[in-house]
Design an enzyme around this catalytic site. Structure first.
Site, PDB file in Angstrom:
ATOM      1  N   GLN A  26       2.264  -6.191  -2.829  1.00 52.57           N
ATOM      2  CA  GLN A  26       2.504  -6.135  -1.689  1.00 52.57           C
ATOM      3  C   GLN A  26       3.850  -5.233  -1.355  1.00 52.57           C
ATOM      4  OE1 GLN A  26       1.663  -9.535  -2.725  1.00 52.57           O
ATOM      5  NE2 GLN A  26      -0.310  -8.787  -2.681  1.00 52.57           N
ATOM      6  N   LYS A  37       2.301   1.922  -5.131  1.00 49.60           N
ATOM      7  CA  LYS A  37       2.939   1.260  -6.163  1.00 49.60           C
ATOM      8  C   LYS A  37       2.169   1.549  -7.541  1.00 49.60           C
ATOM      9  CE  LYS A  37       3.414  -2.684  -4.259  1.00 49.60           C
ATOM     10  NZ  LYS A  37       2.824  -2.219  -2.899  1.00 49.60           N
ATOM     11  N   ASP A  78       0.946  -1.315  -0.011  1.00 46.86           N
ATOM     12  CA  ASP A  78       0.158  -0.193   0.069  1.00 46.86           C
ATOM     13  C   ASP A  78       0.774   1.238   0.000  1.00 46.86           C
ATOM     14  OD1 ASP A  78      -2.160  -1.815   0.405  1.00 46.86           O
ATOM     15  OD2 ASP A  78      -1.683  -1.857   2.484  1.00 46.86           O
ATOM     16  N   GLY A  96      -3.915  -4.814  -4.274  1.00 48.05           N
ATOM     17  CA  GLY A  96      -5.002  -3.980  -4.849  1.00 48.05           C
ATOM     18  C   GLY A  96      -4.238  -2.584  -5.377  1.00 48.05           C
ATOM     19  N   HIS A  97      -4.270  -2.543  -6.350  1.00 48.20           N
ATOM     20  CA  HIS A  97      -3.460  -1.206  -7.020  1.00 48.20           C
ATOM     21  C   HIS A  97      -4.507  -0.328  -7.538  1.00 48.20           C
ATOM     22  CE1 HIS A  97       0.752  -3.614  -7.733  1.00 48.20           C
ATOM     23  NE2 HIS A  97       0.388  -3.279  -6.658  1.00 48.20           N
TER      24      HIS A  97
END
Ligand code: IMP
Length: 408
Positions: free
Chosen positions: A220, A15, A12, A39-40
């Site tokens: 991650q 990225k 988080d 989760g991007h």
């Protein structure tokens, strides 16, 4: 040219945005580990795109690759593909024939194991990640090369489904796995995805030979890595620069740049000790101002001051060529800022991140204070408030890594 974007903390870090920025110049954007636990978020104009399974480069219509180190939930992947297609975004997708598939029993196993793990549960995303990697290492996983051959797929599932049934039953699960149903749905996924499945290591190495630009997108962060993360509260894949090479099948000799994405403060989603956690109003302030809620699970993230002990470890493992520092503006408006420079453990200074969780939970953060800085607008580095530059310079000098970009 092969460049990597790696998370320096607990994921988080932002990225998605950094990858989007660099991917403008890339020909290929590849993921090398993890699956739909990631989760991007990429915001383009007024549109917000959230990815779990696809590389973020898809928004820019790049050639995107899901490398051999990834674990793939085909249902989520197909949903993301059709969502982007509906938005009129087209991209070329290549999936490694060596990447592993998440099967329905992995998700059931994930939930069951978490419920039985008590104090050592990681607080997983429940996407079946751990059980899928367990099967990969145990050598009874199903790979994409199996998916495209109906006979091989059926043969494998005939062995694996009863085996998994026994494991799930032993863990207390009463659901009966339906072999035919699993086979039919996965066989169908195979038919739909067939044209995308290939030897992606060959593809990427050829592209590099031809002088193309390839960007490897980490999911991650370093402290969620299976070897270097806060075990057992980490994820099950190799999230570091070394893992990136393994996860797409390229030699470390080919890597040019390793960009470490570093959030200006620390966040964590999931269980485990966090020495700089702010379990107070200031922590709540950072969470609200920074929008610190999980992209995948919506869980509130634990927030705290920047932790140089954590970051020194990251730098040692990855050897960043540059840093992308994100969310600096979230800290603006605070009178004082703190940065953890070492831990105090049983009255002694500890500068290196410990392996044991009992030790980490007994570590107290030792802070250096900084003057806060006023609100500022996006612009040139020189226009940043003086105090913000002092804060940034400290990070860069401590890690001995130059800052490539600052994001707000
Ligand atoms: P898993 O990857 O779902 O098995 O979860 C293992 C641990 O990694 C949990 O503590 C999760 O909260 C954490 N985790 C997994 N993916 C992410 C991510 O993308 N961002 C932050 N934490 C994550």
């Amino acid at each position: 040219m092969l460049n990597l974007v790696i998370g320096t903390q607990w994921g988080d870090e932002g990225k998605g945005k950094v990858v989007d920025f660099y991917s403008e110049r890339a020909d290929f954007v590849a993921r090398f580990q993890g699956g739909a636990n990631a989760g991007h978020t990429v915001v383009v104009g007024k549109k917000k795109y959230k990815f779990h399974q696809l590389p973020s480069g898809a928004v820019r219509g790049k050639k995107v690759v899901i490398g051999n180190g990834c674990v793939v939930d085909p249902e989520i992947l197909l949903e993301e593909i059709s969502k982007l297609r509906r938005e009129g975004i087209s991209f070329e997708l290549f999936i490694s024939d060596r990447a592993h598939l998440i099967l329905p029993y992995h998700k059931i196993q994930d939930k069951l194991e978490e419920s039985l793990k008590g104090k050592v549960k990681a607080g997983t995303t429940m996407r079946g990640i751990g059980p899928c990697y367990q099967d990969k290492i145990g050598r009874f996983g199903v790979r994409f090369c199996d998916l495209v051959d109906e006979e091989v797929l059926r043969e494998k599932l005939e062995i694996l489904v009863p085996l998994k049934q026994r494991i799930l039953s032993a863990l207390g699960e009463e659901i009966l796995l339906d072999l035919d149903e699993i086979f039919e749905s996965y066989n169908e996924y195979g038919k739909v995805l067939r044209g995308h499945i290939t030897d992606t290591s060959l593809l990427i190495n050829k592209a590099l030979d031809e002088g193309k630009k390839v960007l490897l997108e980490g999911a991650q962060g370093t402290h969620l890595d299976i070897d270097h993360g806060i075990y057992p509260f980490n994820t099950s894949s190799s999230t570091t620069a070394g893992g990136a090479c393994i996860g797409v099948g390229v030699s470390p000799k080919r890597v040019s740049e390793i960009v470490g994405v570093l959030k200006a403060y620390t966040t964590r989603v999931g269980e485990g000790p966090m020495p700089t956690e702010l379990s107070n109003e200031l922590g709540d302030y950072l969470r609200e101002k920074g929008g610190e809620y999980g992209t995948t699970t919506g869980r509130p993230r634990r927030c705290g001051w920047l932790d140089m002990v954590l970051l020194r470890y990251s730098e040692r493992i990855n050897r960043f060529t540059g840093l992308a520092i994100t969310k600096l503006d979230v800290l603006s408006g605070l009178k004082k800022l703190k940065v953890c420079v070492s831990y105090s453990y049983k009255g002694k200074e500890m500068r290196d991140f410990p392996a044991g969780m009992k030790i980490l939970s007994e570590c107290e953060a030792v802070y250096k204070e900084f003057k806060g800085f006023k609100d500022f607008k996006a612009g040139k580095y020189d226009d940043l408030p003086r105090e913000a530059k002092i804060y940034l310079r400290f990070i860069s000098e401590e890690l001995k890594v130059p800052i490539y970009l600052v994001s707000i």
